[in-house]
Design an enzyme around this catalytic site. Sequence first.
Site, PDB file in Angstrom:
ATOM      1  N   PHE A   1       1.999  -3.213   3.869  1.00 42.80           N
ATOM      2  CA  PHE A   1       2.320  -4.516   4.462  1.00 42.80           C
ATOM      3  C   PHE A   1       3.768  -4.843   4.113  1.00 42.80           C
ATOM      4  CE2 PHE A   1      -2.268  -6.462   4.339  1.00 42.80           C
ATOM      5  CZ  PHE A   1      -2.601  -5.718   5.452  1.00 42.80           C
TER       6      PHE A   1
ATOM      7  N   HIS B   1      -9.725   2.139   0.236  1.00 44.92           N
ATOM      8  CA  HIS B   1      -8.270   1.990   0.211  1.00 44.92           C
ATOM      9  C   HIS B   1      -7.844   1.407  -1.143  1.00 44.92           C
ATOM     10  CE1 HIS B   1      -4.238   1.364   1.171  1.00 44.92           C
ATOM     11  NE2 HIS B   1      -4.316   0.580   2.225  1.00 44.92           N
TER      12      HIS B   1
ATOM     13  N   LYS C   1      -9.385   8.216   2.796  1.00 44.60           N
ATOM     14  CA  LYS C   1      -9.874   6.846   2.561  1.00 44.60           C
ATOM     15  C   LYS C   1     -11.279   6.670   3.127  1.00 44.60           C
ATOM     16  CE  LYS C   1      -5.364   4.551   2.265  1.00 44.60           C
ATOM     17  NZ  LYS C   1      -4.430   5.580   2.769  1.00 44.60           N
TER      18      LYS C   1
ATOM     19  N   HIS D   1      -2.297   8.125   6.188  1.00 45.26           N
ATOM     20  CA  HIS D   1      -2.525   6.794   5.604  1.00 45.26           C
ATOM     21  C   HIS D   1      -3.845   6.240   6.136  1.00 45.26           C
ATOM     22  CE1 HIS D   1      -1.532   3.153   3.536  1.00 45.26           C
ATOM     23  NE2 HIS D   1      -1.714   2.436   4.628  1.00 45.26           N
TER      24      HIS D   1
ATOM     25  N   CYS E   1       0.809  -1.218   0.000  1.00 46.37           N
ATOM     26  CA  CYS E   1       0.000   0.000   0.000  1.00 46.37           C
ATOM     27  C   CYS E   1       0.845   1.273   0.000  1.00 46.37           C
ATOM     28  CB  CYS E   1      -0.950  -0.031   1.179  1.00 46.37           C
ATOM     29  SG  CYS E   1      -1.904  -1.555   1.160  1.00 46.37           S
TER      30      CYS E   1
ATOM     31  N   GLU F   1      -0.307   5.439  13.731  1.00 47.22           N
ATOM     32  CA  GLU F   1       0.133   6.537  12.868  1.00 47.22           C
ATOM     33  C   GLU F   1      -0.032   7.881  13.581  1.00 47.22           C
ATOM     34  OE1 GLU F   1      -2.279   7.230   9.412  1.00 47.22           O
ATOM     35  OE2 GLU F   1      -0.776   8.528   8.456  1.00 47.22           O
TER      36      GLU F   1
END
Lengths: 82, 410
Positions: free
Chosen positions: B398, B337, B332, B300, B160, B311
């Site tokens: 990831f 996403h 998002k 994010h 991502c 985050e």
Amino acid sequence: MALSPADVLAGLKEIVEEVAGVSASKIELDKNFTDDLEVDSLSMVEVVVAAEERFGVKIPDEAVTDLVTVGDAVNFIVNAAK
Amino acid sequence: MTRRVVVTGLGATTPLGADVDSTWAALIAGKSGVRLLTEEWRELLPVHFAARVHTEPADQMERVEMRRLDRSEQFALVASREAWKDAGSPDVEKERLGVVIASGIGGVITLLDQYDNLKEKGARGVSPHTVPMLMPNGPAANVGLELQAKAGVHTPVSACASGAEAIGYALEMIRTNRADIIVSGGVEAAIHQLPMAGFAAMKALSTRNDAPERASRPYDRDRDGFVLGEGGGILILEEYEHAKARGAKIYCELVGQGLSSDGYHIAAPDPDGAGVQRAIKFALANANLSTKDIVHLNAHATSTPAGDVAEANALRLALGSDIDRVAVSATKSMTGHLLGGAGAIESVFIVKALQERLAPPTINIENLDPAVTVDVVRDKARALPAGQIAALNDSFGFGGHNVVLAFATL
């Protein structure tokens, strides 16, 4: 089952139009697949597989290199179907 | 002498719109692009919804062109054509033109469809276009071919974070004088039962089937996972003097990037956010910015329970009390996403935010999670200050990949 050259040409026109987006009106017996119709090597594989299904014939890989023009393909398919 | 890099064109196809203008309008209005899936296979999954593109590629390109392109490649061409036109279709030497377009997963729909063909019809039933369609560099390669780009065509892959990493790679290509213009960004087309089942098995997806448009809710106390989206975003990056010389419209400057990796876990975020903090600090140093320059951040924040808080904590630790002056948006909540496309469309949003001086809203926060201590732009867009301002775009993938991009007004 015997196939007429006219039937095969008509079927090929549909296949080439579907696969490569070439207008059926441009597809004639003397046209070269690569130079005139811009059917690239990958699309030619699709044309061959679709033609085998449609006309119930086998077109071996070694024969494909000799199918330079639309007329070559029509002749091959008509003979193979005899 | 450092070569500066500016943004001279934008393109997008997203769950909110067919292009940048319609996407931005929906984003500022706080619309959701998330909908119930219409496919029967949704019943096989615990998740029945996703954020499909607003406008199908079939409405934006020729049928014959489409049939030899994976859906991700279609998105790349649609968005690149818009961006290239927006940049004024620059007349550039092909040896000085590059493409860097990422994808997180590549042509997974092609891969799975052709496997179905193989099982059904045998090897002869597999399309000769399969490999060029499934390769993750396919979107970049097709755009490169269309524009005859010869400075280099690249595809970084970092889940991502891929889209942001592509833009950062493009920045370096121009800085190091490999190219004058780069078409950069990211795309994703993974709304298919297999990848969705995989994400669902990780418990990464929201299962709020009774209210899909309210499922993506970063920072909300009751968030339960992300919503899979599709589409892509493209930025035309150009060397500043080159852009000035041709009289290009200049949106803003891409001033720097920061990269790090967690070394912690294959999918879970490091709860200390140490890697994220380092990426932010590297980005500020690389951009020659101070924490006081940052007025906006596109987080994010995917709407997962652990990720959003990790985050937010890292942002506070990295920016100190200056985080209180930063308008944080989690877009998002509206787009879902887009995986490898996320960092790219969110960079498009940052560029628009700097241009319009407007931070997009974060929707669906009914109860702000008390663990989130950053200033989230909730419900309504918020004006950004006048004068010279800068903004950051966070992207994490990831594998523990962290990418932070820094943009600033000229």
